[in-house]
Design a protein around this motif. Structure first.
Motif, PDB file in Angstrom:
ATOM      1  N   ILE A   1      56.205   7.910  33.050  1.00 26.72           N
ATOM      2  CA  ILE A   1      55.066   8.231  32.117  1.00 26.72           C
ATOM      3  C   ILE A   1      54.669   7.029  31.380  1.00 26.72           C
ATOM      4  O   ILE A   1      53.366   6.803  31.402  1.00 26.72           O
ATOM      5  N   VAL A   2      55.401   6.188  31.085  1.00 25.36           N
ATOM      6  CA  VAL A   2      55.074   4.825  30.227  1.00 25.36           C
ATOM      7  C   VAL A   2      54.544   4.080  31.357  1.00 25.36           C
ATOM      8  O   VAL A   2      53.513   3.282  30.790  1.00 25.36           O
ATOM      9  N   TRP A   3      54.955   3.889  32.289  1.00 20.66           N
ATOM     10  CA  TRP A   3      54.284   2.960  33.373  1.00 20.66           C
ATOM     11  C   TRP A   3      52.914   3.462  33.607  1.00 20.66           C
ATOM     12  O   TRP A   3      51.959   2.557  33.550  1.00 20.66           O
ATOM     13  N   ALA A   4      52.547   4.809  33.859  1.00 11.07           N
ATOM     14  CA  ALA A   4      51.438   5.271  34.012  1.00 11.07           C
ATOM     15  C   ALA A   4      50.369   4.836  32.699  1.00 11.07           C
ATOM     16  O   ALA A   4      49.132   4.381  32.941  1.00 11.07           O
ATOM     17  N   VAL A   5      50.823   5.279  31.399  1.00 12.50           N
ATOM     18  CA  VAL A   5      50.021   5.008  30.428  1.00 12.50           C
ATOM     19  C   VAL A   5      49.716   3.460  30.155  1.00 12.50           C
ATOM     20  O   VAL A   5      48.758   2.976  29.924  1.00 12.50           O
ATOM     21  N   GLY A   6      50.849   2.765  30.661  1.00 13.15           N
ATOM     22  CA  GLY A   6      50.526   1.166  30.447  1.00 13.15           C
ATOM     23  C   GLY A   6      49.717   0.795  31.293  1.00 13.15           C
ATOM     24  O   GLY A   6      48.772  -0.399  31.341  1.00 13.15           O
ATOM     25  N   LEU A   7      49.291   1.486  32.609  1.00 16.82           N
ATOM     26  CA  LEU A   7      48.292   1.010  33.578  1.00 16.82           C
ATOM     27  C   LEU A   7      47.084   1.532  33.197  1.00 16.82           C
ATOM     28  O   LEU A   7      46.019   1.301  34.091  1.00 16.82           O
ATOM     29  N   GLY A   8      46.984   2.304  32.276  1.00 18.17           N
ATOM     30  CA  GLY A   8      45.605   3.098  31.764  1.00 18.17           C
ATOM     31  C   GLY A   8      45.157   4.503  31.985  1.00 18.17           C
ATOM     32  O   GLY A   8      44.118   4.822  31.602  1.00 18.17           O
ATOM     33  N   VAL A   9      46.407   5.259  32.543  1.00 13.73           N
ATOM     34  CA  VAL A   9      46.337   6.520  32.510  1.00 13.73           C
ATOM     35  C   VAL A   9      46.071   7.198  31.110  1.00 13.73           C
ATOM     36  O   VAL A   9      47.120   7.007  30.176  1.00 13.73           O
ATOM     37  N   PRO A  10      45.198   7.868  30.695  1.00  7.71           N
ATOM     38  CA  PRO A  10      45.131   8.340  29.393  1.00  7.71           C
ATOM     39  C   PRO A  10      46.357   9.420  29.056  1.00  7.71           C
ATOM     40  O   PRO A  10      46.943   9.979  29.896  1.00  7.71           O
ATOM     41  N   ALA A  11      46.578   9.185  27.691  1.00 10.69           N
ATOM     42  CA  ALA A  11      47.983   9.921  27.439  1.00 10.69           C
ATOM     43  C   ALA A  11      47.780  11.345  27.577  1.00 10.69           C
ATOM     44  O   ALA A  11      48.949  12.056  28.090  1.00 10.69           O
ATOM     45  N   GLY A  12      46.393  11.882  27.207  1.00  8.63           N
ATOM     46  CA  GLY A  12      46.515  13.416  27.457  1.00  8.63           C
ATOM     47  C   GLY A  12      46.730  13.744  29.085  1.00  8.63           C
ATOM     48  O   GLY A  12      47.075  14.818  29.141  1.00  8.63           O
ATOM     49  N   THR A  13      46.054  12.935  29.896  1.00  9.07           N
ATOM     50  CA  THR A  13      46.107  13.272  31.121  1.00  9.07           C
ATOM     51  C   THR A  13      47.553  13.178  31.705  1.00  9.07           C
ATOM     52  O   THR A  13      48.167  13.972  32.477  1.00  9.07           O
ATOM     53  N   ALA A  14      48.337  12.341  31.328  1.00  6.42           N
ATOM     54  CA  ALA A  14      49.732  12.049  31.690  1.00  6.42           C
ATOM     55  C   ALA A  14      50.334  13.283  31.073  1.00  6.42           C
ATOM     56  O   ALA A  14      51.405  13.808  31.794  1.00  6.42           O
ATOM     57  N   ALA A  15      50.255  13.888  29.768  1.00  2.00           N
ATOM     58  CA  ALA A  15      50.980  15.023  29.331  1.00  2.00           C
ATOM     59  C   ALA A  15      50.459  16.163  30.040  1.00  2.00           C
ATOM     60  O   ALA A  15      51.247  16.903  30.089  1.00  2.00           O
ATOM     61  N   LEU A  16      49.138  16.392  30.329  1.00  2.00           N
ATOM     62  CA  LEU A  16      48.973  17.673  31.326  1.00  2.00           C
ATOM     63  C   LEU A  16      49.534  17.696  32.498  1.00  2.00           C
ATOM     64  O   LEU A  16      49.950  18.687  32.958  1.00  2.00           O
ATOM     65  N   ILE A  17      49.742  16.510  33.184  1.00  2.00           N
ATOM     66  CA  ILE A  17      50.561  16.512  34.494  1.00  2.00           C
ATOM     67  C   ILE A  17      51.975  16.636  34.441  1.00  2.00           C
ATOM     68  O   ILE A  17      52.358  17.576  35.039  1.00  2.00           O
ATOM     69  N   ALA A  18      52.536  16.212  33.504  1.00  2.00           N
ATOM     70  CA  ALA A  18      54.068  16.527  33.080  1.00  2.00           C
ATOM     71  C   ALA A  18      54.181  17.794  32.652  1.00  2.00           C
ATOM     72  O   ALA A  18      55.340  18.222  33.072  1.00  2.00           O
ATOM     73  N   ALA A  19      53.384  18.446  31.916  1.00  2.00           N
ATOM     74  CA  ALA A  19      53.555  19.912  31.329  1.00  2.00           C
ATOM     75  C   ALA A  19      53.562  20.947  32.745  1.00  2.00           C
ATOM     76  O   ALA A  19      53.706  21.950  32.659  1.00  2.00           O
ATOM     77  N   LEU A  20      53.160  20.481  33.986  1.00  2.00           N
ATOM     78  CA  LEU A  20      53.132  21.365  35.052  1.00  2.00           C
ATOM     79  C   LEU A  20      54.636  21.656  35.721  1.00  2.00           C
ATOM     80  O   LEU A  20      54.805  22.129  36.496  1.00  2.00           O
ATOM     81  N   GLN A  21      55.453  20.919  35.019  1.00  2.00           N
ATOM     82  CA  GLN A  21      57.016  20.854  35.550  1.00  2.00           C
ATOM     83  C   GLN A  21      57.599  22.529  35.739  1.00  2.00           C
ATOM     84  O   GLN A  21      58.113  22.827  36.890  1.00  2.00           O
ATOM     85  N   PRO A  22      57.591  23.187  34.532  1.00  2.00           N
ATOM     86  CA  PRO A  22      58.098  24.456  34.749  1.00  2.00           C
ATOM     87  C   PRO A  22      57.272  25.336  35.799  1.00  2.00           C
ATOM     88  O   PRO A  22      58.129  26.053  36.416  1.00  2.00           O
TER      89      PRO A  22
END
Length: 318
Positions: free
Chosen positions: A80-101
């Motif tokens: 997640i932190v690597w993705a945000v550091g590369l420019g992926v918006p924090a909201g998008t990273a949160a949305l993708i991660a929230a699909l885990q359940p």
């Protein structure tokens, strides 16, 4: 503390992790931020454990928790932190991660032998469509991250999912007060090795970096973990998992307030579609809920899976 306050605290503090990732990666490389985050967290949780919980832990339990921590903290947060550091918006990273359940529900059948309904499969598909809308909107914006960077949150989600299944199969489970210090110690060693091997162990001189470290240690690690376990104890695993789906819009609001990152119309629509998929996968129809109510108290609490399982005793989350 009331249930509403616990729910609000969980969503707010969990969302803070994505904002902390953006704050930190503006000052240093992702592995530098993660190294110092977990060194500080290990000192904090380790000191607390030595003062309040000091006891001998079984070797099997330590090995299991080390693996869970490496996946849930190392794999998940690293991606997640690597993705945000590369420019992926924090909201998008949160949305993708929230699909885990949702992914957990889809894989529960082949891996855990639990029944997954067609409604849950449909919800997973709709949720993924929502993510695709958000990512497409980000790719079309100026200064977007490289396309492959959007795979990193999915990889992090997969690591978190693996940790969740390992936790369910743990033969020597530990309570959170013992498990979390193991997780942060393993993560400190992991990210320390990566950062030092790359010559990025030295922290920046500016105060902004230490503000980001304090942010993620206090708000994301202590606050996020604390409210997660409080919510799990009071509301159960189903309610706690459902609350995680509120983190993407809250993260987007944090990002807009702090960084001026206003989500586009397609991103907002994608969040709405993802939320609809979550509702389809996790909420029972009124008739099914009534039928479950007649079957007993235990079955009425089961939402994500049709067959009730023992709730987790350790954390594969933040």
């Amino acid at each position: 503390m009331g249930a509403t306050a616990v729910s609000a605290g969980l969503v707010a503090f969990w969302s803070s992790g994505f904002i902390g990732a953006e704050l930190g990666t503006r000052e240093a490389a992702a592995d530098t931020l993660l190294m110092w985050r977990f060194l500080a967290a290990a000192a904090l949780f380790g000191a607390g454990w030595l003062l309040l919980r000091r006891r001998r832990l079984p070797r099997r339990a330590l090995a299991e928790q080390a693996a869970i921590g490496a996946l849930s903290q190392g794999g998940y947060l690293g991606a997640i932190v690597w993705a945000v550091g590369l420019g992926v918006p924090a909201g998008t990273a949160a949305l993708i991660a929230a699909l885990q359940p949702l992914a957990a529900g889809a894989l529960a059948g082949p891996l855990l032998g639990e029944t997954v309904t067609r409604r849950q499969w449909a919800g997973l598909a709709v949720g993924l469509a929502g993510v695709a809308l958000v990512v497409r909107d980000d790719l079309g914006a100026g200064g977007a991250a490289p396309p492959w960077a959007y795979a990193l949150p999915f990889a992090g989600m997969a690591a978190l999912l693996g940790a969740s299944f390992l936790e369910r199969r743990a033969r020597s489970p530990l309570p959170p007060a013992d498990a979390v210090p193991v997780h942060v110690l393993v993560s400190a060693a992991l990210f320390g090795a990566v950062a030092l091997a790359g010559g990025r162990g030295a922290p920046p001189a500016g105060a902004g970096f230490w503000l980001a470290v304090a942010w993620v240690v206090v708000l994301s690690t202590a606050g996020g973990y604390g409210f997660y376990w409080l919510s799990l104890r009071r509301g159960g695993v189903t309610r706690t998992s459902a609350l995680m789906y509120l983190t993407p819009p809250v993260t987007a609001l944090w990002a807009y307030a702090m960084f001026g990152e206003a989500p586009g119309l397609a991103a907002v629509a994608g969040m709405a579609v993802a939320a609809a998929g979550v509702a389809a996968a996790t909420l029972r129809p009124p008739g099914a809920a009534a039928a479950a109510g007649g079957a007993g108290r235990t079955s009425s609490r089961t939402v994500l899976f049709r067959r009730t399982r023992e709730e987790p005793r350790t954390g594969a989350v933040r």
